[in-house]
Motif scaffolding. Structure first.
Motif, PDB file in Angstrom:
ATOM      1  N   ALA A   1       8.809  18.067 -11.530  1.00  0.00           N
ATOM      2  CA  ALA A   1       8.374  18.789 -10.335  1.00  0.00           C
ATOM      3  C   ALA A   1       7.715  17.839  -9.343  1.00  0.00           C
ATOM      4  O   ALA A   1       7.989  17.869  -8.138  1.00  0.00           O
ATOM      5  CB  ALA A   1       7.416  19.916 -10.718  1.00  0.00           C
ATOM      6  N   SER A   2       6.841  16.980  -9.844  1.00  0.00           N
ATOM      7  CA  SER A   2       6.159  16.000  -8.997  1.00  0.00           C
ATOM      8  C   SER A   2       7.163  15.028  -8.387  1.00  0.00           C
ATOM      9  O   SER A   2       7.127  14.724  -7.188  1.00  0.00           O
ATOM     10  CB  SER A   2       5.125  15.241  -9.834  1.00  0.00           C
TER      11      SER A   2
ATOM     12  N   THR B   1       1.960  10.527   6.943  1.00  0.00           N
ATOM     13  CA  THR B   1       1.953  11.030   5.571  1.00  0.00           C
ATOM     14  C   THR B   1       0.576  10.803   4.973  1.00  0.00           C
ATOM     15  O   THR B   1      -0.091   9.829   5.303  1.00  0.00           O
ATOM     16  CB  THR B   1       3.030  10.345   4.713  1.00  0.00           C
ATOM     17  N   THR B   2       0.157  11.725   4.112  1.00  0.00           N
ATOM     18  CA  THR B   2      -1.160  11.600   3.487  1.00  0.00           C
ATOM     19  C   THR B   2      -1.076  10.941   2.115  1.00  0.00           C
ATOM     20  O   THR B   2      -2.091  10.556   1.556  1.00  0.00           O
ATOM     21  CB  THR B   2      -1.793  12.993   3.298  1.00  0.00           C
TER      22      THR B   2
ATOM     23  N   SER C   1       3.891   7.051  -8.325  1.00  0.00           N
ATOM     24  CA  SER C   1       4.516   6.994  -6.998  1.00  0.00           C
ATOM     25  C   SER C   1       3.510   6.688  -5.893  1.00  0.00           C
ATOM     26  O   SER C   1       3.861   6.691  -4.712  1.00  0.00           O
ATOM     27  CB  SER C   1       5.203   8.339  -6.691  1.00  0.00           C
ATOM     28  N   GLY C   2       2.251   6.455  -6.284  1.00  0.00           N
ATOM     29  CA  GLY C   2       1.224   6.141  -5.297  1.00  0.00           C
ATOM     30  C   GLY C   2       0.647   7.353  -4.593  1.00  0.00           C
ATOM     31  O   GLY C   2       0.087   7.236  -3.502  1.00  0.00           O
TER      32      GLY C   2
ATOM     33  N   LEU D   1       0.820  -1.219   0.000  1.00  0.00           N
ATOM     34  CA  LEU D   1       0.000   0.000   0.000  1.00  0.00           C
ATOM     35  C   LEU D   1       0.850   1.262   0.000  1.00  0.00           C
ATOM     36  O   LEU D   1       0.460   2.287  -0.557  1.00  0.00           O
ATOM     37  CB  LEU D   1      -0.939   0.006   1.210  1.00  0.00           C
ATOM     38  N   SER D   2       2.018   1.173   0.639  1.00  0.00           N
ATOM     39  CA  SER D   2       2.882   2.357   0.723  1.00  0.00           C
ATOM     40  C   SER D   2       3.951   2.374  -0.350  1.00  0.00           C
ATOM     41  O   SER D   2       4.875   3.185  -0.308  1.00  0.00           O
ATOM     42  CB  SER D   2       3.552   2.429   2.109  1.00  0.00           C
ATOM     43  N   ASN D   3       3.844   1.437  -1.347  1.00  0.00           N
ATOM     44  CA  ASN D   3       4.807   1.353  -2.450  1.00  0.00           C
ATOM     45  C   ASN D   3       6.244   1.203  -1.960  1.00  0.00           C
ATOM     46  O   ASN D   3       7.168   1.873  -2.440  1.00  0.00           O
ATOM     47  CB  ASN D   3       4.688   2.586  -3.359  1.00  0.00           C
TER      48      ASN D   3
END
Length: 344
Positions: free
Chosen positions: A305-306, A59-60, A94-95, A23-25
């Motif tokens: 940027a992302s 973290t969101t 990146s999830g 779930l958190s990659n």
């Protein structure tokens, strides 16, 4: 009864902690395991509790994009659409989810980003513009929030930023027109408080100076990144006693207004006026005539940027990361600037 992580783990034959890492990659989870677990999640209709996950991980897994003006006006320019496409594509890989926020002025933008970050709804922000004395940048900087600037800041040169070398890009565009024999070259600029407008003006002026040509104030018009600004500029330029024979235009959308204005006034492009613009959006090849433009890699600007923001958010070990990324540019020469003036 809702499906839990334990239910998914049991069906997949893995531990609950492995499901959490999927779930958190987490990078240590193999691609095959991740694919298998995600397929079972979908089959079982499992949806993670985002709020609970956020409390545990702090973290969101969401970032926000701050638009520089009301969205209905912004989305008229395909530049921003392509920029956001790059941001969303990389974030999704990146999830991360992407929230979009805007305000009618800087105060409203500060209020919007404050709600998102202080309310722990996002992990960081992307600003799609760079202005002088920017209240949003000041707020983010003073509160030590993770953010990335598309552009550059004169006030904070160490900010995390992704940009084009706009001075060099404008220099190259102007030099192209000079190579065609033009000596009277005008410039249609954007809002003067935007760094991109200032940098492109600098590059234009430097190319003229290096060629021994005059930079005349009456050949420079400022406006917004809208067709109407280009259209109005033509009414001004074409009524001058000595008009430019070529134009460097700050943005493709503005150029479409220039083309419309020239057509209505009875001038031909490139025979009467040669044109080169910036951004190379998809419509430049479809205009009449096809528009020469500087390709600044819009999608790559957004994607990088992302990527840079998410790397910063995830950088738990405080590895030193680059703070400035420059995306290469290239000239895309089409019919609007393929006409050489006769040698006098």
């Amino acid at each position: 009864m809702s499906v839990t992580i334990k239910d998914v783990a049991k069906r997949a034959g893995v531990s609950p902690s492995t499901v959490s890492r999927v779930l958190s990659n987490h990078p240590r989870i193999s691609r095959e395991t991740s694919r298998k677990v995600k397929e079972i999640m979908e089959e079982m209709g499992y949806h993670p509790n985002i709020m609970a996950k956020s409390l545990v991980s702090k973290t969101t897994e969401s970032i926000c994009v701050i638009l520089p003006k009301p969205a209905e006006e912004l989305f008229l320019n395909l530049f921003f659409m392509e920029l956001i496409r790059g941001i969303v594509t990389q974030a999704n890989r990146s999830g991360y989810d992407v929230l979009i926020s805007s305000g009618g002025n800087e105060k409203e933008e500060v209020e919007a980003v404050s709600r998102l970050l202080n309310g722990r709804r996002v992990d960081g922000a992307i600003l799609l513009y760079s202005r002088q004395d920017d209240q949003v940048v000041d707020f983010l900087k003073s509160n030590n929030y993770p953010f990335v600037l598309v552009g550059r800041s004169e006030k904070y040169p160490d900010l995390l930023s992704v940009d084009t070398d706009n001075v060099q890009a404008a220099y190259d565009a102007t030099k192209h027109l000079i190579s065609l024999g033009h000596k009277r070259i005008g410039f249609v600029s954007g809002p003067p408080n935007l760094i991109v407008s200032q940098d492109r003006m600098k590059g234009y002026g430097k190319a003229l100076a290096d060629a021994g040509l005059e930079m005349r104030k009456e050949w420079i018009v400022e406006g917004e990144f809208l067709q109407e600004s280009g259209y109005r500029a033509m009414s001004f330029f074409m009524n001058l006693p000595e008009r430019p024979t070529a134009l460097v235009i700050v943005d493709d959308i503005v150029s479409f207004g220039v083309l419309r204005g020239l057509h209505e006034l009875g001038y031909k492009v490139p025979e009467d006026v040669s044109i080169i613009s910036f951004n190379n959006i998809s419509l430049t090849e479809l205009s009449t005539p096809p528009l020469s433009s500087v390709d600044i890699g819009i999608y790559n600007l957004g994607y990088t940027a992302s990527q840079a923001l998410i790397q910063t958010v995830r950088n738990d070990d405080k590895t030193v990361l680059p703070h400035r990324y420059i995306i290469p540019h290239r000239l895309m020469i089409r019919e609007s600037s393929m006409y050489s003036l006769p040698k006098s």
